[in-house]
Design an enzyme around this catalytic site. Structure first.
Site, PDB file in Angstrom:
ATOM      1  CB  ALA A 186      -0.950  -0.007   1.197  1.00 29.23           C
ATOM      2  CG  ASP A 187       3.332   2.679   3.280  1.00 28.13           C
ATOM      3  OD1 ASP A 187       2.535   3.621   3.338  1.00 28.13           O
ATOM      4  OD2 ASP A 187       3.718   2.063   4.285  1.00 28.13           O
ATOM      5  CG  LEU A 188       6.723  -0.061  -1.390  1.00 27.92           C
ATOM      6  CD1 LEU A 188       7.285  -1.460  -1.608  1.00 27.92           C
ATOM      7  CD2 LEU A 188       7.846   0.969  -1.380  1.00 27.92           C
TER       8      LEU A 188
END
Length: 398
Positions: A170-172
Site C-alpha cells: 500500500a505504501d509503495l
C-alpha cells in the site's frame, strides 16, 4: 552523462512528508532530476531515521526512500519555522504533504494559503482516507489499507486466512500513484498556467488496484477466493515444488500448453481436447494441477527452468532476496548499485528501473544527514544571511 540532462531538471519539490509513501515518490522524482527539499523536525527528523535496521547510527529504512534529497530542518511549531516553509513553497513547483486532515491549515501551510503567493503551485495531499468522506479523520498504516482495500482478502493459501504481502504494497504503490499525480499536474500546469490541489487517499489507491478482481465481481458477481499462487482465471499459473524442494512458478497461455505437456511427458493431458483452451483447463483445474504437480516434482528446479526456456514456456524460480541481488541478468541491467555515505561508507542501493535514450539516466545519490542542507538552502534559495540563520537556530526555528 554525455551532456544530457535528466528529465525533471529544474523542478523543485518541497517535501512535508515522512515515513514511506511520499518519501518514496519524491526519491523517484529526485533521481529523475528534481530538486527535493525535505523538511524535517530539528533534532529528530523523519521518524524513519530511527527505524530498524540500523547501520551504525543511520537507518537503512530511511536510506531506502530518501536518496538524492536535501534535508532542511524547520520547526513547524514556531512561526519562524513555518515562514521558512512558506518562502520555500513560494519558489517551488510542488509541495507534497502527508499530515492529518486539517493540520497544515492550522499552520497556514495548506493549499489555500500557499497558492496566494504561488498560483502555479502543485500541492499534493496524501492521507489514509482522503480529505472528504466518513473516514477522513481516521488513522491508518500500510497494512490497514491492504486490509480495507481488499488486497489481504485475496492473498493466502486455499482455505487459509488472509496474508499480507512481504512488502508494504500500500505504501509503495501509493508512492507510485503520487509520482504519477505530480507529473500529470506539472504537465497540466504547462497547458493551463495554473497549479492545483491533488487529494490522494491511500485507500483509494488500493481500491484502484483491485482491477481484475473487481472485473470478475462486475462480470460474474464473484468474490474471488484465496488461491495461494494460483490465478483465478488462468490454468496453469501457479508455483510448484521441484524434486530438490525448491519452487518454480509457471504461467501458460494456450500456445504454451502443448510444449509444457511435451517436456513434462504428459502426453495424455496434452492430447485431451477438453484442455486445449484455457477455459477448459480452468474448468478442470484440479485434474490439471494434480498432474502438473506430480510431474514437476520429479524435476530439479534448475533443469526444469532450463527446459521451459528451451521450449518457450514462461517459467521462473522463486528467488530469495539474496538470489535476486546476485542474479546475472539483474546485475547486467545495473539494478544493484551503491552510494558513499559520510558516516556509513559504501552502502548498497537499488537504482530506478529506467534507461533513457535522449535524457541522462537516473543516478544513485545518497540520503542526506539530518539538516545537512539547511544553511545552504536558506542562503541560496531564500537569500538569508548568516546572522539571520544563526538567530533562527538560537530560537529553535531550524
Amino acid at each position: 552523462m554525455n551532456g544530457l540532462v535528466k528529465p525533471l531538471t529544474g523542478v523543485t519539490i518541497v517535501e512535508l512528508a515522512r515515513v514511506l509513501a511520499c518519501p518514496f515518490a519524491d526519491m523517484i522524482l529526485a533521481e529523475l532530476g528534481a530538486s527535493v527539499i525535505k523538511i524535517e523536525q530539528p533534532g529528530a527528523g523523519d521518524e524513519t531515521r530511527s527505524f530498524e535496521p540500523m547501520v551504525g547510527e543511520q537507518s537503512a529504512y530511511y536510506f531506502a526512500c530518501n536518496r538524492s534529497k536535501q534535508s532542511v530542518t524547520a520547526n513547524l511549531k514556531t512561526e519562524a519555522g513555518r515562514q521558512v516553509v512558506r518562502e520555500l513553497a513560494a519558489r517551488a513547483d510542488v509541495v507534497l504533504e502527508n499530515f492529518p486532515v486539517g493540520t497544515l491549515a492550522r499552520y497556514g501551510l495548506d493549499y489555500a494559503a500557499l497558492r496566494e503567493a504561488n498560483p502555479r503551485l502543485v500541492y499534493v495531499s496524501c492521507t489514509g482516507f482522503g480529505q472528504t468522506g466518513p473516514y477522513a479523520k481516521r488513522k491508518g498504516y500500510d497494512t490497514v489499507f491492504q486490509a480495507m482495500g481488499g488486497l489481504m482478502s485475496l492473498t493466502g493459501e486455499r482455505g487459509g486466512g488472509p496474508v499480507k504481502p512481504g512488502l508494504p504494497i500500500a505504501d509503495l504503490s501509493s508512492g507510485l500513484w503520487i509520482a504519477i499525480a505530480i507529473l500529470s499536474a506539472l504537465h497540466g500546469r504547462t497547458a493551463s498556467g495554473a497549479g492545483c490541489h491533488v487529494d490522494f487517499s491511500m485507500l483509494d489507491g488500493q481500491v484502484s488496484l483491485l482491477t481484475l478482481a473487481a472485473g470478475r465481481f462486475f462480470a460474474l458477481g464473484e468474490v474471488p477466493p484465496r488461491l495461494g499462487t494460483e490465478h483465478p482465471g488462468r490454468v496453469p499459473s501457479a508455483t510448484f515444488v521441484c524434486e530438490d524442494g525448491a519452487f518454480v512458478h509457471i504461467t501458460c497461455s494456450d500456445q504454451h500448453w502443448q510444449p509444457l505437456c511435451t517436456l513434462l511427458k504428459l502426453d495424455a493431458l496434452g492430447a485431451d481436447p477438453q484442455l486445449t483452451s484455457n477455459a477448459g483447463r480452468v474448468e478442470h483445474r484440479e485434474r490439471v494441477m494434480s498432474a502438473l504437480s506430480g510431474a514437476i516434482a520429479r524435476w530439479p528446479r534448475r533443469a526444469l527452468c532450463d527446459a521451459c526456456d528451451a521450449a518457450g514456456v514462461p517459467a521462473g524460480p522463486i528467488n530469495h532476496v539474496d538470489e535476486v541481488l546476485r542474479d546475472p541478468h539483474v546485475l547486467a541491467r545495473g539494478m544493484v548499485g551503491e552510494f558513499e555515505h559520510p558516516t556509513v561508507g559504501t552502502f548498497g542501493a537499488l537504482p530506478l528501473p529506467f534507461k533513457f535514450d535522449g535524457f541522462a539516466d537516473p543516478q544513485l545519490g545518497r540520503p542526506p544527514l539530518l539538516g545537512e542542507h539547511t544553511d545552504q538552502v536558506l542562503r541560496e534559495r531564500l537569500g538569508y544571511d548568516d546572522a539571520r540563520i544563526d538567530r533562527l537556530r538560537r530560537d529553535g526555528a531550524i
